[in-house]
Design a protein around this motif. Structure first.
Motif, PDB file in Angstrom:
ATOM      1  N   SER A  26      -6.100 -56.785  10.298  1.00 45.83           N
ATOM      2  CA  SER A  26      -6.822 -56.192   9.169  1.00 45.83           C
ATOM      3  C   SER A  26      -6.569 -54.691   9.109  1.00 45.83           C
ATOM      4  N   LEU A  27      -6.665 -54.041  10.268  1.00 44.07           N
ATOM      5  CA  LEU A  27      -6.408 -52.596  10.315  1.00 44.07           C
ATOM      6  C   LEU A  27      -4.936 -52.301  10.037  1.00 44.07           C
ATOM      7  N   LEU A  28      -4.064 -53.157  10.544  1.00 49.00           N
ATOM      8  CA  LEU A  28      -2.632 -52.958  10.372  1.00 49.00           C
ATOM      9  C   LEU A  28      -2.235 -53.040   8.906  1.00 49.00           C
ATOM     10  N   LEU A  29      -2.776 -54.015   8.194  1.00 47.95           N
ATOM     11  CA  LEU A  29      -2.462 -54.161   6.773  1.00 47.95           C
ATOM     12  C   LEU A  29      -2.898 -52.926   5.994  1.00 47.95           C
ATOM     13  N   GLN A  30      -4.088 -52.426   6.325  1.00 46.22           N
ATOM     14  CA  GLN A  30      -4.578 -51.236   5.633  1.00 46.22           C
ATOM     15  C   GLN A  30      -3.732 -50.017   5.970  1.00 46.22           C
ATOM     16  N   GLU A  31      -3.285 -49.931   7.227  1.00 51.38           N
ATOM     17  CA  GLU A  31      -2.404 -48.833   7.634  1.00 51.38           C
ATOM     18  C   GLU A  31      -1.114 -48.838   6.820  1.00 51.38           C
ATOM     19  N   MET A  32      -0.521 -50.012   6.665  1.00 53.34           N
ATOM     20  CA  MET A  32       0.735 -50.114   5.918  1.00 53.34           C
ATOM     21  C   MET A  32       0.561 -49.598   4.493  1.00 53.34           C
ATOM     22  N   ILE A  33      -0.506 -50.021   3.866  1.00 54.04           N
ATOM     23  CA  ILE A  33      -0.755 -49.609   2.483  1.00 54.04           C
ATOM     24  C   ILE A  33      -1.020 -48.111   2.416  1.00 54.04           C
ATOM     25  N   SER A  34      -1.867 -47.620   3.323  1.00 53.20           N
ATOM     26  CA  SER A  34      -2.230 -46.199   3.330  1.00 53.20           C
ATOM     27  C   SER A  34      -1.025 -45.313   3.608  1.00 53.20           C
ATOM     28  N   ASN A  35      -0.061 -45.825   4.360  1.00 49.89           N
ATOM     29  CA  ASN A  35       1.116 -45.026   4.716  1.00 49.89           C
ATOM     30  C   ASN A  35       2.282 -45.205   3.745  1.00 49.89           C
ATOM     31  N   GLY A  36       2.001 -45.775   2.594  1.00 55.42           N
ATOM     32  CA  GLY A  36       2.983 -45.744   1.515  1.00 55.42           C
ATOM     33  C   GLY A  36       3.952 -46.891   1.436  1.00 55.42           C
ATOM     34  N   ILE A  37       3.640 -48.016   2.081  1.00 55.64           N
ATOM     35  CA  ILE A  37       4.523 -49.178   1.935  1.00 55.64           C
ATOM     36  C   ILE A  37       4.134 -49.940   0.676  1.00 55.64           C
ATOM     37  N   LEU A  38       5.079 -50.042  -0.242  1.00 54.30           N
ATOM     38  CA  LEU A  38       4.882 -50.801  -1.480  1.00 54.30           C
ATOM     39  C   LEU A  38       5.667 -52.099  -1.337  1.00 54.30           C
ATOM     40  N   ALA A  39       4.940 -53.185  -1.130  1.00 56.27           N
ATOM     41  CA  ALA A  39       5.581 -54.484  -0.910  1.00 56.27           C
ATOM     42  C   ALA A  39       4.928 -55.533  -1.792  1.00 56.27           C
ATOM     43  N   ILE A  40       5.734 -56.489  -2.237  1.00 57.40           N
ATOM     44  CA  ILE A  40       5.223 -57.580  -3.069  1.00 57.40           C
ATOM     45  C   ILE A  40       5.393 -58.902  -2.322  1.00 57.40           C
ATOM     46  N   GLY A  52       0.992 -66.209  10.275  1.00 60.61           N
ATOM     47  CA  GLY A  52       1.050 -67.659  10.419  1.00 60.61           C
ATOM     48  C   GLY A  52       1.899 -68.317   9.353  1.00 60.61           C
ATOM     49  N   GLY A  53       2.697 -67.520   8.636  1.00 56.95           N
ATOM     50  CA  GLY A  53       3.539 -68.049   7.564  1.00 56.95           C
ATOM     51  C   GLY A  53       2.806 -68.211   6.259  1.00 56.95           C
ATOM     52  N   GLU A  54       1.595 -67.622   6.154  1.00 61.54           N
ATOM     53  CA  GLU A  54       0.806 -67.762   4.932  1.00 61.54           C
ATOM     54  C   GLU A  54       1.499 -67.140   3.716  1.00 61.54           C
ATOM     55  N   TYR A  55       2.195 -66.025   3.961  1.00 63.07           N
ATOM     56  CA  TYR A  55       2.947 -65.397   2.874  1.00 63.07           C
ATOM     57  C   TYR A  55       4.019 -64.490   3.467  1.00 63.07           C
ATOM     58  N   GLU A  56       5.017 -64.174   2.662  1.00 65.99           N
ATOM     59  CA  GLU A  56       6.053 -63.227   3.059  1.00 65.99           C
ATOM     60  C   GLU A  56       6.196 -62.176   1.974  1.00 65.99           C
ATOM     61  N   THR A  57       6.697 -61.009   2.374  1.00 71.97           N
ATOM     62  CA  THR A  57       6.754 -59.884   1.446  1.00 71.97           C
ATOM     63  C   THR A  57       8.162 -59.304   1.350  1.00 71.97           C
ATOM     64  N   LEU A  58       8.343 -58.490   0.343  1.00 74.89           N
ATOM     65  CA  LEU A  58       9.570 -57.723   0.168  1.00 74.89           C
ATOM     66  C   LEU A  58       9.176 -56.279  -0.129  1.00 74.89           C
ATOM     67  N   THR A  59       9.648 -55.362   0.698  1.00 76.60           N
ATOM     68  CA  THR A  59       9.334 -53.942   0.519  1.00 76.60           C
ATOM     69  C   THR A  59      10.264 -53.342  -0.532  1.00 76.60           C
ATOM     70  N   LEU A  60       9.649 -52.799  -1.580  1.00 73.71           N
ATOM     71  CA  LEU A  60      10.408 -52.171  -2.665  1.00 73.71           C
ATOM     72  C   LEU A  60      10.470 -50.656  -2.525  1.00 73.71           C
ATOM     73  N   ASP A  61       9.520 -50.109  -1.779  1.00 75.34           N
ATOM     74  CA  ASP A  61       9.515 -48.662  -1.564  1.00 75.34           C
ATOM     75  C   ASP A  61       8.667 -48.342  -0.344  1.00 75.34           C
ATOM     76  N   CYS A  62       9.067 -47.283   0.356  1.00 76.55           N
ATOM     77  CA  CYS A  62       8.282 -46.768   1.480  1.00 76.55           C
ATOM     78  C   CYS A  62       8.816 -45.371   1.790  1.00 76.55           C
ATOM     79  N   PRO A  63       8.113 -44.590   2.617  1.00 78.00           N
ATOM     80  CA  PRO A  63       8.568 -43.217   2.898  1.00 78.00           C
ATOM     81  C   PRO A  63       9.969 -43.126   3.491  1.00 78.00           C
ATOM     82  N   LEU A  64      10.468 -44.221   4.082  1.00 71.73           N
ATOM     83  CA  LEU A  64      11.820 -44.191   4.649  1.00 71.73           C
ATOM     84  C   LEU A  64      12.905 -44.328   3.589  1.00 71.73           C
ATOM     85  N   PHE A  65      12.522 -44.760   2.380  1.00 68.69           N
ATOM     86  CA  PHE A  65      13.488 -44.871   1.282  1.00 68.69           C
ATOM     87  C   PHE A  65      13.634 -43.484   0.656  1.00 68.69           C
TER      88      PHE A  65
END
Length: 554
Positions: free
Chosen positions: A146-160, A201-214
């Protein structure tokens, strides 16, 4: 360290790269495994995410880094948890890929991956890294999702989302949505059905379209097709098949300065894509080497060998040392070779092997010889000989020569059966110190957890923490608690024995602080555990304090 990052396109592998940079490492290359057929979105793979693989080629340009890609030729052949080199297995594709990256960029010493909770995936990445002499970095390992997901979003990972496969996730509603938009819904599904909010657990997968490393461009997905694999079921499975996308340049794009450039020739073309081909290796070179080195190390016959055995129920211990070794031995590693060979012979006499050993106490006369001692140790105690996991271990220096115990004294605890659960995490993470060496963090046997020696190491940096001996003790206890929690127990409420090794270099006032810190830590953590359940049975452990001449890492 210079790092090659395993990227699937998902949010986890991208955030793992960001964490690696945060801890001072440098990402110099990307590595990706994709289906043999471009028209295929998803493989029946236990290891790799491939949905959205058509877009990964653009990561090279977005990040300005070389991208190495290989088409997956293997399949899932070795399905047990602890991986053994298996020709034709999909893991061998990773080995070939990373081996080529290492060949082209020799300065690379580490591999980054986005493993969070899957032992199956982590152990296979660690296996490949071990064979190639690389360090595994898994900074997301065992983090609260839960904390990790929020960290990703807060740190600029844009994933669908590019795949959904869980109750409560509807392909028609939730495919192609940003994870930031779905966060509240994912937490609701966690409460209702216990799903992993990060999709572990394989519930969903994502694709990162933008992040600070791009730094050069972001990805825009223009058009896609929704493909349903099991429409109408309780948990419909749907994936996105990209049809069109483009890159949108960033005004903030920067170029490398002269000081940032590396001498590796393969890095001269930033943003290049390399296709890695090659056949499966038949055998691991590292495995062949370790087996051959063990064959004729030493003879068992030695008049100086002393042995002691104790037995209780189905567990027994063997202690072995050499007398008068100072006259004939060149060092601790030579004494250890004789002792280990003799213990190996003793085990064989009982019909046992190293796989039956639960724990090893290793005492050496000179900590300056620690590296040479470890090299000898791994010739005997290998992953191949211990398919259930290598034993846990503690190592300290003792004045052995003064009491005629040779230069290396060893105690092994042996079980009559193989019913044990071994935790051996070799990846560097924020969870607990890694065991890159030939031992495991802990071994559980018949409800007794035998924990390896713990130093006051900061897990993500693997450096001793600041603040002196008392701070080191507190960190060592925190590390021990993290390991114990993996087995759903706590050192503060269920420990039977604590052995606290204190360096003789520690001033007397600091030794009192160490005991105060220990008492305070245990009191606090006991209260925390009682608050959570209220039913914890608190034991009164035995404390053994041992003043040792020297400890690993001084």
């Amino acid at each position: 360290m210079k790092v090659v990052a395993l990227v699937s396109g998902g949010k986890d592998s991208c955030y793992a790269m960001m964490k690696s940079i945060q801890y001072g490492h440098e990402i110099v290359a990307l590595a990706n495994l994709m289906p043999a057929d471009d028209s295929v979105d998803e493989l029946d793979s236990f290891m790799y995410q491939t949905v959205g693989h058509q877009i990964i080629v653009s990561y090279a340009e977005c990040m300005g880094l070389p991208l190495f890609r290989r088409r997956i030729q293997g399949s899932t052949r070795h399905q047990t948890l602890n991986y053994k080199t298996t020709p034709g297995d999909e893991v061998e594709d990773m080995f070939i890929l990373l081996n080529e990256v290492k060949r082209q960029i020799p300065s690379i010493t580490a591999v980054s991956s986005g493993a969070i909770a899957s032992d199956y995936q982590r152990l296979r990445v660690e296996s490949v890294c071990s064979r190639l002499g690389l360090v595994s970095l898994a900074y997301l390992w065992k983090q609260d999702q839960s904390l990790l997901l929020q960290e990703m979003i807060s740190n600029g990972i844009l994933a669908i989302t590019v795949k959904v496969a869980a109750i409560g996730l509807d392909p028609a509603k939730h495919l192609g949505k940003e994870i930031a938009v779905l966060t509240a819904h994912l937490h609701k599904l966690k409460e209702l059905y216990g799903i992993n909010v990060c999709g572990e657990g394989g519930e969903y997968e994502t694709l990162t379209l933008d992040c600070p490393l791009f730094i050069n461009a972001r990805i825009v997905l223009d058009e896609y097709q929704t493909v349903l694999h099991s429409p109408g079921s309780i948990a419909s499975v749907g994936v996105i098949h990209p049809l069109a996308f483009h890159l949108e340049n960033k005004d903030t794009a920067i170029s490398l300065s002269e000081n940032d450039k590396t001498s590796d020739s393969s890095l001269e073309k930033k943003g290049s894509v390399f296709v890695v081909q090659g056949d499966f290796p038949q055998r691991s070179e590292a495995t062949c080497q370790s087996n051959s080195e063990t064959t004729n190390l030493v003879e068992v016959r030695d008049d100086r060998i002393c042995i002691s055995k104790t037995k209780k129920d189905d567990i027994f211990s063997i202690c072995c040392w050499l007398q008068d070794s100072c006259k004939t031995s060149a060092g601790s590693h030579e004494d250890l070779a004789v002792v280990l060979k003799h213990i190996e012979s003793q085990l064989a006499g009982y019909g046992f092997g190293w796989e039956h050993v639960l724990y090893i106490h290793l005492y050496i006369a000179d900590m300056n010889e620690f590296a040479a001692v470890n090299e000898t140790y791994v010739r005997f105690i290998t992953q191949e000989k211990c398919p259930f996991g290598v034993p846990s271990r503690s190592t300290i220096e003792l004045p052995l020569l003064q009491v005629s115990l040779g230069r290396a004294y060893i105690e092994v605890l042996v079980a009559n059966d193989n019913r044990k659960n071994v935790l051996h995490v070799q990846s560097i993470s924020s969870w607990a110190p890694s065991c890159i060496g030939p031992y495991s963090q802990a071994t559980l046997h018949k409800e007794i957890l035998h924990m390896a020696g713990q130093l006051g190491l900061d897990p993500p940096t693997m450096r001793l923490c600041n603040g002196g001996p008392s701070a080191e003790l507190e960190q060592a206890l925190v590390n021990s608690e993290a390991v114990a929690n993996v087995f759903n127990c706590s050192i503060s409420t269920s420990a039977i024995v604590f052995t606290i090794y204190c360096s003789a270099h520690t001033p007397l006032p600091e030794r009192f602080k160490i005991q105060e810190k220990q008492d305070s830590f245990l009191k606090q953590t006991r209260l925390l555990h009682l608050d959570k359940g209220g039913k914890c049975k608190i034991l009164d452990p035995i404390f053994l304090y041992l003043l040792a001449p020297d400890l690993p890492k001084r």
